[in-house]
Design a protein around this motif. Sequence first.
Motif, PDB file in Angstrom:
ATOM      1  N   MET A 201      -0.047   2.285   5.276  1.00  0.00           N
ATOM      2  CA  MET A 201      -0.614   1.753   6.165  1.00  0.00           C
ATOM      3  C   MET A 201       0.281  -0.035   6.174  1.00  0.00           C
ATOM      4  N   TYR A 202       0.134  -0.487   6.723  1.00  0.00           N
ATOM      5  CA  TYR A 202       1.048  -1.889   6.964  1.00  0.00           C
ATOM      6  C   TYR A 202      -0.214  -3.128   7.468  1.00  0.00           C
ATOM      7  N   VAL A 203      -0.137  -4.680   6.941  1.00  0.00           N
ATOM      8  CA  VAL A 203      -0.957  -5.511   7.900  1.00  0.00           C
ATOM      9  C   VAL A 203       0.115  -5.954   9.205  1.00  0.00           C
ATOM     10  N   VAL A 204      -0.341  -6.225   9.992  1.00  0.00           N
ATOM     11  CA  VAL A 204       0.311  -6.759  11.188  1.00  0.00           C
ATOM     12  C   VAL A 204       1.001  -8.544  10.695  1.00  0.00           C
TER      13      VAL A 204
ATOM     14  N   GLY B 132      -4.361  -6.951   2.985  1.00  0.00           N
ATOM     15  CA  GLY B 132      -3.781  -5.607   2.916  1.00  0.00           C
ATOM     16  C   GLY B 132      -3.745  -5.051   0.662  1.00  0.00           C
ATOM     17  N   GLY B 133      -4.201  -6.747   0.235  1.00  0.00           N
ATOM     18  CA  GLY B 133      -5.373  -5.324  -1.071  1.00  0.00           C
ATOM     19  C   GLY B 133      -6.275  -5.170  -1.102  1.00  0.00           C
ATOM     20  N   GLU B 134      -7.381  -5.364   0.048  1.00  0.00           N
ATOM     21  CA  GLU B 134      -8.222  -4.260   0.208  1.00  0.00           C
ATOM     22  C   GLU B 134      -8.029  -3.075   0.776  1.00  0.00           C
ATOM     23  N   LEU B 135      -6.977  -3.091   1.404  1.00  0.00           N
ATOM     24  CA  LEU B 135      -6.661  -1.778   1.448  1.00  0.00           C
ATOM     25  C   LEU B 135      -5.822  -0.913   0.338  1.00  0.00           C
TER      26      LEU B 135
ATOM     27  N   SER C  87       7.189   0.841  -0.290  1.00  0.00           N
ATOM     28  CA  SER C  87       7.187  -0.233   0.107  1.00  0.00           C
ATOM     29  C   SER C  87       8.220  -1.273   1.070  1.00  0.00           C
ATOM     30  N   SER C  88       7.722  -1.901   1.488  1.00  0.00           N
ATOM     31  CA  SER C  88       9.036  -3.375   1.961  1.00  0.00           C
ATOM     32  C   SER C  88       8.859  -3.882   1.415  1.00  0.00           C
ATOM     33  N   ASP C  89      10.563  -4.963   0.809  1.00  0.00           N
ATOM     34  CA  ASP C  89      10.450  -6.039  -0.189  1.00  0.00           C
ATOM     35  C   ASP C  89       9.032  -6.911  -0.655  1.00  0.00           C
ATOM     36  N   ARG C  90       8.842  -7.379   1.033  1.00  0.00           N
ATOM     37  CA  ARG C  90       7.462  -8.184   0.699  1.00  0.00           C
ATOM     38  C   ARG C  90       6.593  -7.356   0.521  1.00  0.00           C
ATOM     39  N   ALA C  91       6.382  -6.526   0.385  1.00  0.00           N
ATOM     40  CA  ALA C  91       4.501  -5.503   0.054  1.00  0.00           C
ATOM     41  C   ALA C  91       4.635  -6.045  -1.843  1.00  0.00           C
ATOM     42  N   VAL C  92       6.019  -5.630  -2.082  1.00  0.00           N
ATOM     43  CA  VAL C  92       5.937  -5.134  -3.815  1.00  0.00           C
ATOM     44  C   VAL C  92       5.353  -5.884  -5.117  1.00  0.00           C
TER      45      VAL C  92
ATOM     46  N   TYR D 273       1.881  -4.704  -4.670  1.00  0.00           N
ATOM     47  CA  TYR D 273       1.318  -3.465  -5.182  1.00  0.00           C
ATOM     48  C   TYR D 273       1.486  -2.968  -6.266  1.00  0.00           C
ATOM     49  N   SER D 274       2.377  -4.454  -7.214  1.00  0.00           N
ATOM     50  CA  SER D 274       1.713  -4.683  -8.336  1.00  0.00           C
ATOM     51  C   SER D 274       1.486  -5.226  -8.714  1.00  0.00           C
ATOM     52  N   ARG D 275       0.684  -5.923  -8.661  1.00  0.00           N
ATOM     53  CA  ARG D 275      -0.494  -6.821  -8.860  1.00  0.00           C
ATOM     54  C   ARG D 275      -2.200  -6.183  -8.530  1.00  0.00           C
ATOM     55  N   HIS D 276      -1.581  -4.704  -8.170  1.00  0.00           N
ATOM     56  CA  HIS D 276      -2.874  -4.025  -7.619  1.00  0.00           C
ATOM     57  C   HIS D 276      -2.532  -2.335  -9.102  1.00  0.00           C
TER      58      HIS D 276
END
Length: 68
Positions: A1-4, A13-16, A36-41, A44-47
């Motif tokens: 998945m990707y958020v533009v 992103g969190g909802e996805l 994951s991209s570096d930006r999204a790590v 994902y960790s928060r979830h």
Amino acid sequence: MYVVPDARDRGLGGELIEAVVAWACELGLERVTVHSSDRAVGAYSRHGFEASPRLLQWEASRAWQETP
């Protein structure tokens, strides 16, 4: 998945992630893995996603560049 980029930093992103994890639970899956991209790590960790020392990867593009 990707958020533009224009839709980032609004919680989408969190909802996805939550939706995918809920779906995985409904399906009875054992695990969900992401690349994951570096930006999204952090998201994902928060979830609840964690790094795993047992997940390994092989990159074909690097193998073909190396000389035996």
